[in-house]
Structure formats: structure tokens, C-alpha cells
Design a protein around this motif. Structure first.
Motif, PDB file in Angstrom:
ATOM      1  N   VAL A  37       0.845  -1.200   0.000  1.00  0.00           N
ATOM      2  CA  VAL A  37       0.000   0.000   0.000  1.00  0.00           C
ATOM      3  C   VAL A  37       0.875   1.243   0.000  1.00  0.00           C
ATOM      4  O   VAL A  37       1.722   1.414   0.882  1.00  0.00           O
ATOM      5  CB  VAL A  37      -0.912  -0.016   1.247  1.00  0.00           C
ATOM      6  CG1 VAL A  37      -1.683   1.284   1.377  1.00  0.00           C
ATOM      7  CG2 VAL A  37      -1.875  -1.204   1.183  1.00  0.00           C
ATOM      8  N   ASP A  38       0.665   2.117  -1.001  1.00  0.00           N
ATOM      9  CA  ASP A  38       1.439   3.370  -1.050  1.00  0.00           C
ATOM     10  C   ASP A  38       0.574   4.592  -0.789  1.00  0.00           C
ATOM     11  O   ASP A  38       1.077   5.718  -0.832  1.00  0.00           O
ATOM     12  CB  ASP A  38       2.159   3.506  -2.393  1.00  0.00           C
ATOM     13  CG  ASP A  38       1.191   3.749  -3.552  1.00  0.00           C
ATOM     14  OD1 ASP A  38      -0.022   3.504  -3.386  1.00  0.00           O
ATOM     15  OD2 ASP A  38       1.652   4.183  -4.618  1.00  0.00           O
ATOM     16  N   ASP A  39      -0.715   4.378  -0.526  1.00  0.00           N
ATOM     17  CA  ASP A  39      -1.656   5.484  -0.356  1.00  0.00           C
ATOM     18  C   ASP A  39      -1.924   5.707   1.137  1.00  0.00           C
ATOM     19  O   ASP A  39      -2.526   4.852   1.788  1.00  0.00           O
ATOM     20  CB  ASP A  39      -2.955   5.143  -1.085  1.00  0.00           C
ATOM     21  CG  ASP A  39      -4.021   6.225  -0.912  1.00  0.00           C
ATOM     22  OD1 ASP A  39      -3.711   7.269  -0.308  1.00  0.00           O
ATOM     23  OD2 ASP A  39      -5.153   5.995  -1.383  1.00  0.00           O
ATOM     24  N   PRO A  40      -1.494   6.853   1.693  1.00  0.00           N
ATOM     25  CA  PRO A  40      -1.724   7.068   3.128  1.00  0.00           C
ATOM     26  C   PRO A  40      -3.203   7.137   3.496  1.00  0.00           C
ATOM     27  O   PRO A  40      -3.569   6.950   4.662  1.00  0.00           O
ATOM     28  CB  PRO A  40      -1.024   8.406   3.407  1.00  0.00           C
ATOM     29  CG  PRO A  40      -0.781   9.031   2.082  1.00  0.00           C
ATOM     30  CD  PRO A  40      -0.763   7.941   1.057  1.00  0.00           C
ATOM     31  N   ALA A  41      -4.071   7.380   2.488  1.00  0.00           N
ATOM     32  CA  ALA A  41      -5.511   7.445   2.773  1.00  0.00           C
ATOM     33  C   ALA A  41      -6.161   6.063   2.745  1.00  0.00           C
ATOM     34  O   ALA A  41      -7.351   5.922   3.062  1.00  0.00           O
ATOM     35  CB  ALA A  41      -6.193   8.361   1.757  1.00  0.00           C
ATOM     36  N   SER A  42      -5.412   5.042   2.354  1.00  0.00           N
ATOM     37  CA  SER A  42      -5.994   3.698   2.304  1.00  0.00           C
ATOM     38  C   SER A  42      -6.354   3.225   3.707  1.00  0.00           C
ATOM     39  O   SER A  42      -5.548   3.371   4.642  1.00  0.00           O
ATOM     40  CB  SER A  42      -4.993   2.719   1.689  1.00  0.00           C
ATOM     41  OG  SER A  42      -5.393   1.387   1.955  1.00  0.00           O
ATOM     42  N   ALA A  94     -12.385  -6.884   7.362  1.00  0.00           N
ATOM     43  CA  ALA A  94     -13.745  -6.384   7.095  1.00  0.00           C
ATOM     44  C   ALA A  94     -13.778  -4.861   7.185  1.00  0.00           C
ATOM     45  O   ALA A  94     -14.400  -4.188   6.355  1.00  0.00           O
ATOM     46  CB  ALA A  94     -14.725  -7.006   8.085  1.00  0.00           C
ATOM     47  N   LEU A  95     -13.093  -4.315   8.167  1.00  0.00           N
ATOM     48  CA  LEU A  95     -13.053  -2.858   8.307  1.00  0.00           C
ATOM     49  C   LEU A  95     -12.310  -2.206   7.140  1.00  0.00           C
ATOM     50  O   LEU A  95     -12.752  -1.200   6.586  1.00  0.00           O
ATOM     51  CB  LEU A  95     -12.360  -2.475   9.621  1.00  0.00           C
ATOM     52  CG  LEU A  95     -13.228  -2.557  10.877  1.00  0.00           C
ATOM     53  CD1 LEU A  95     -12.354  -2.445  12.111  1.00  0.00           C
ATOM     54  CD2 LEU A  95     -14.266  -1.457  10.873  1.00  0.00           C
ATOM     55  N   ALA A  96     -11.183  -2.808   6.771  1.00  0.00           N
ATOM     56  CA  ALA A  96     -10.357  -2.196   5.725  1.00  0.00           C
ATOM     57  C   ALA A  96     -11.028  -2.253   4.359  1.00  0.00           C
ATOM     58  O   ALA A  96     -10.799  -1.387   3.516  1.00  0.00           O
ATOM     59  CB  ALA A  96      -8.995  -2.888   5.666  1.00  0.00           C
ATOM     60  N   THR A  97     -11.850  -3.277   4.150  1.00  0.00           N
ATOM     61  CA  THR A  97     -12.463  -3.437   2.831  1.00  0.00           C
ATOM     62  C   THR A  97     -13.863  -2.846   2.769  1.00  0.00           C
ATOM     63  O   THR A  97     -14.538  -2.949   1.742  1.00  0.00           O
ATOM     64  CB  THR A  97     -12.518  -4.927   2.427  1.00  0.00           C
ATOM     65  OG1 THR A  97     -13.152  -5.667   3.470  1.00  0.00           O
ATOM     66  CG2 THR A  97     -11.125  -5.474   2.207  1.00  0.00           C
ATOM     67  N   ALA A  98     -14.303  -2.220   3.860  1.00  0.00           N
ATOM     68  CA  ALA A  98     -15.659  -1.652   3.882  1.00  0.00           C
ATOM     69  C   ALA A  98     -15.748  -0.402   3.006  1.00  0.00           C
ATOM     70  O   ALA A  98     -16.834   0.054   2.676  1.00  0.00           O
ATOM     71  CB  ALA A  98     -16.079  -1.336   5.309  1.00  0.00           C
ATOM     72  N   GLY A  99     -14.606   0.176   2.671  1.00  0.00           N
ATOM     73  CA  GLY A  99     -14.624   1.215   1.646  1.00  0.00           C
ATOM     74  C   GLY A  99     -14.577   2.640   2.125  1.00  0.00           C
ATOM     75  O   GLY A  99     -14.445   3.546   1.322  1.00  0.00           O
ATOM     76  N   SER A 100     -14.670   2.906   3.408  1.00  0.00           N
ATOM     77  CA  SER A 100     -14.618   4.309   3.836  1.00  0.00           C
ATOM     78  C   SER A 100     -13.406   4.540   4.732  1.00  0.00           C
ATOM     79  O   SER A 100     -12.848   3.596   5.303  1.00  0.00           O
ATOM     80  CB  SER A 100     -15.900   4.701   4.552  1.00  0.00           C
ATOM     81  OG  SER A 100     -16.253   3.747   5.493  1.00  0.00           O
ATOM     82  N   PRO A 101     -12.986   5.812   4.869  1.00  0.00           N
ATOM     83  CA  PRO A 101     -11.784   6.095   5.665  1.00  0.00           C
ATOM     84  C   PRO A 101     -11.948   5.644   7.116  1.00  0.00           C
ATOM     85  O   PRO A 101     -13.048   5.642   7.653  1.00  0.00           O
ATOM     86  CB  PRO A 101     -11.661   7.618   5.591  1.00  0.00           C
ATOM     87  CG  PRO A 101     -12.544   8.045   4.479  1.00  0.00           C
ATOM     88  CD  PRO A 101     -13.600   7.009   4.327  1.00  0.00           C
TER      89      PRO A 101
END
Ligand code: SF4
Length: 368
Positions: free
Chosen positions: A290-295, A322-329
Motif C-alpha cells: 500500500v502506497d496510499d496514506p488514505a488507504s 472487514a473494516l479495511a475493505t468496507a470502503g470508507s476512511p
């Protein structure tokens, strides 16, 4: 045996920890400084003998899990041949963190040579093999990242020729020439060891009341701390990536080895800094780094949890995924299966501790 080591259960290669998924070994990587080929080699060892993943720790060490118990002699020989066991007597005390971007971008001095010298000098002192396995040295290039987190003894550059030797925290220390940093650090380590010999359960400088302030020349200092998180993305030609859930998979290790020949730095924030590899960020990201700090992946961490740890009733990684793939920050969040909170980040974060089975939506609701 001295009090500090009586209950010291920190794992090493030669002293594995036994978990529900098998034996676990911890490999110290001073300053997180390694190479892509060494990492690739270790990944293949993990695939041959264990779960296949390399687990990154908050001290920039590596853990291999799911190993047979007892750990096979072939495994130990392979780790040694890969360069990760240079000292059998001192393997568990080579705990040195360093500013991951030193010599690459920012900082006042390049402290990589200091890390290498500290490591070899530490291993050359027989009695320092008796330091607690949790005792931590930090070498900070002046930016305040690793000396802003917890440590026992630290050197923090003030300029190329001087720095603070810090005792137990960033508020007490003595100014020394850079050339004296290693002898002073080792002398203090000897003094700590002598002062703590008769004390039970003393792991850190902070556990030995009054010791740091009694060191001759120690005085109050004001050194500003910085975030311990290494920035992500392209930095001065280097690729800086986060490793999701701190598990470097075989595919990710292979991508690093393929696209980046040369040095690799393991960061205390569970990432990798790979000099001269910024152009290969797309391939590294394609492998799952992962290179995106907002991921959300860069904001979520978890202890090993069930089914690998007997103390946990929940699969912490399932919840984290589940939290990481839920799609929101996400706010910075760490999920633990019990109150020990293994692997929790040193900086500000939200702790989710689930000592009992808990429904996923309820746990997720505590974050959002
Ligand atoms: S926090 Fe608790 S459940 Fe999680 S790995 Fe540590 S001991 Fe096990």
C-alpha cells in the motif's frame, strides 16, 4: 540467574515461542536494515518451514510462525546462512530501531553506520547478552521519529558531530560527540544491567526508579518528537509502502525482490522503504503493498488473534479485513483479542479490545 532474565520469554530463533499454530521465532533486524535478496530468501524459508508469511513487528523485526515444534535444525541453519543469525549469544538483545528514512531523505545525519557499529559492538560484549529481550536501543537521525516513541537508550543527532544520548525517554539525557555515542550507550547498558541484576521484572529503564536521573551528567532536555509513522509513496526516489496487517506474503516478498535490487528498510510502522524503487510502485501495489496514506489498510492493525493465539476468542484479522475493505476512511485503529494489545501502535490510535466473541457489525460500529 539474574532477576531481569528470570521470566524473560521474548522469543528468538534459538528460543521459539509456542502458539496454537506452531512455533514462532523472532528475528532481529537492527535498524530494519536488510536487502531485497535477504528478504526474499527469508520468505522462501518461511514458505518451506512455516506459514509462508513474514510478520513485521513494531521494532522492525520479523517473525516466522507456524513452524514445527521443535524447530528443525535445518531451519536454524537456513536462517543463519541467510545472514539473520550473526550471533547466537546475543540474538535476542539486538533490539535497535532507527529512523527508517535516514540517509535517504531528511534527517540531520545518516545514522546507518552508527546502527551497524552499535550492533557489532553490542554483540562483542559478552555480559550484554544478559540484557532483557525487551530492552530497546533507538538511533534517531534528528527528525524525532524513533526517539519520540518508547525506548530504553537512544542516540539522537543534533548535528553531524554531536547528539543526545537519551535515557528512558526523550526528556533526560546528555550531549555527547557522535564519535562517543556507541561507547556511551554501551557503558550505560552495562550500568543498567548491573543496577537491575537483583530486581525482578525489570525490563526497561523506566522500570528502575531513579536510575536514569542518577546517571552522571544526565540532565533535563527538550527534544521535540515527530510522528513515528513513515510517510508512504515516492520519497526521494525510494518506494515507501505499508504492509497490510504487517504480513509480508510470499507474492509481496517476491515483488520486492524482483523490482528492487539492493537495500530494504523495515519500518517500525510495519512498512518497507526501498531506495531507488519509486518507479516500481505500481508493481509493488499490484502485489498488495500500500502506497496510499488514505488507504484504510494503512490505518488498521490487529494482533495475531484466533485461531493462532489461545487468549483470543475472535479472529482479529477477519475483523480488521472487514473494516479495511468496507470502503470508507478509518481512524487509526488496532484490534486486539485481549487486554495485552500485542502490536498496538505507539502513536495515537483507537483500541478495539474484544476479549469475548463479538458480532462484527457491533465491533465495526465502535469505529465508525
Ligand atoms: S493481544 Fe491477546 S489475543 Fe492478541 S495476540 Fe496478544 S495475547 Fe493474543
Amino acid at each position: 540467574m539474574a532477576g531481569v532474565t528470570r521470566t524473560d520469554r521474548c522469543p528468538g530463533v534459538l528460543r521459539p515461542h509456542l502458539a496454537l499454530d506452531g512455533a514462532v521465532v523472532r528475528i532481529r533486524v537492527p535498524g530494519g536494515q536488510t536487502t531485497s535478496s535477504a528478504l526474499g530468501r527469508l520468505s522462501r524459508i518461511a514458505q518451506r518451514f512455516g506459514s509462508g508469511d513474514l510478520q513485521l513487528t513494531s521494532r522492525a523485526s520479523l517473525q516466522l510462525r507456524g513452524l514445527p515444534n521443535p524447530v528443525p535444525a535445518d531451519f536454524i541453519a537456513a536462517v543463519r546462512e541467510a545472514g539473520f543469525l550473526p550471533s547466537e549469544s546475543h540474538e535476542r538483545v539486538r533490539n535497535i530501531v532507527a529512523s527508517p528514512l535516514t540517509g535517504i531523505s531528511g534527517g540531520i545525519a545518516d545514522v546507518r553506520p552508527l546502527v551497524a557499529t552499535l550492533d557489532s559492538a553490542l554483540c562483542a560484549q559478552p555480559s550484554l547478552a544478559g540484557l532483557p529481550g525487551r530492552f530497546l536501543f533507538a538511533v534517531d537521525d534528528g527528525r524525532g521519529d524513533v526517539s519520540g516513541a518508547q525506548f530504553d537508550l537512544a542516540y539522537r543527532s543534533v548535528d553531524h558531530d554531536h547528539g543526545w544520548v537519551l535515557l528512558g525517554n526523550a526528556r533526560l539525557g546528555k550531549l555527547v560527540p557522535a564519535a562517543d555515542a556507541i561507547p556511551v550507550l554501551l557503558d550505560l547498558a552495562h550500568q543498567f544491567r548491573a543496577a537491575s541484576r537483583e530486581s525482578r521484572d525489570v525490563w526497561h529503564v523506566r522500570d528502575l526508579a531513579g536510575w536514569a536521573s542518577s546517571v552522571p551528567g544526565a540532565r533535563a532536555v527538550e527534544v521535540p518528537a515527530a510522528t513515528a509513522d513513515t510517510p508512504l509513496g515516492a520519497i526521494a526516489g525510494a518506494a515507501s509502502v505499508h504492509v497490510p496487517l504487517a504480513l509480508l506474503t510470499p507474492a509481496q516478498a517476491a515483488a520486492v525482490e524482483t523490482h528492487a535490487a539492493g537495500p530494504v528498510v523495515i519500518t517500525p510502522s510495519r512498512g518497507l522503504v526501498i531506495p531507488n524503487a519509486a518507479d516500481h510502485l505500481p508493481e509493488l501495489v499490484a502485489a498488495g503493498l500500500v502506497d496510499d496514506p488514505a488507504s484504510p489498510w494503512s490505518a488498521i492493525s490487529a494482533c495475531v488473534g484466533a485461531p493462532h493465539c489461545a487468549k483470543s476468542l475472535i479472529s482479529t484479522r477477519t475483523y480488521a479485513t472487514a473494516l479495511a475493505t468496507a470502503g470508507s476512511p478509518l481512524p487509526r485503529t488496532h484490534i486486539s483479542g485481549c487486554e495485552r494489545r500485542c502490536g498496538a501502535p505507539s502513536g495515537d490510535h483507537r483500541d478495539l479490545v474484544a476479549p469475548r466473541q463479538v458480532e462484527l457489525p457491533r465491533l465495526v460500529g465502535q469505529v465508525r
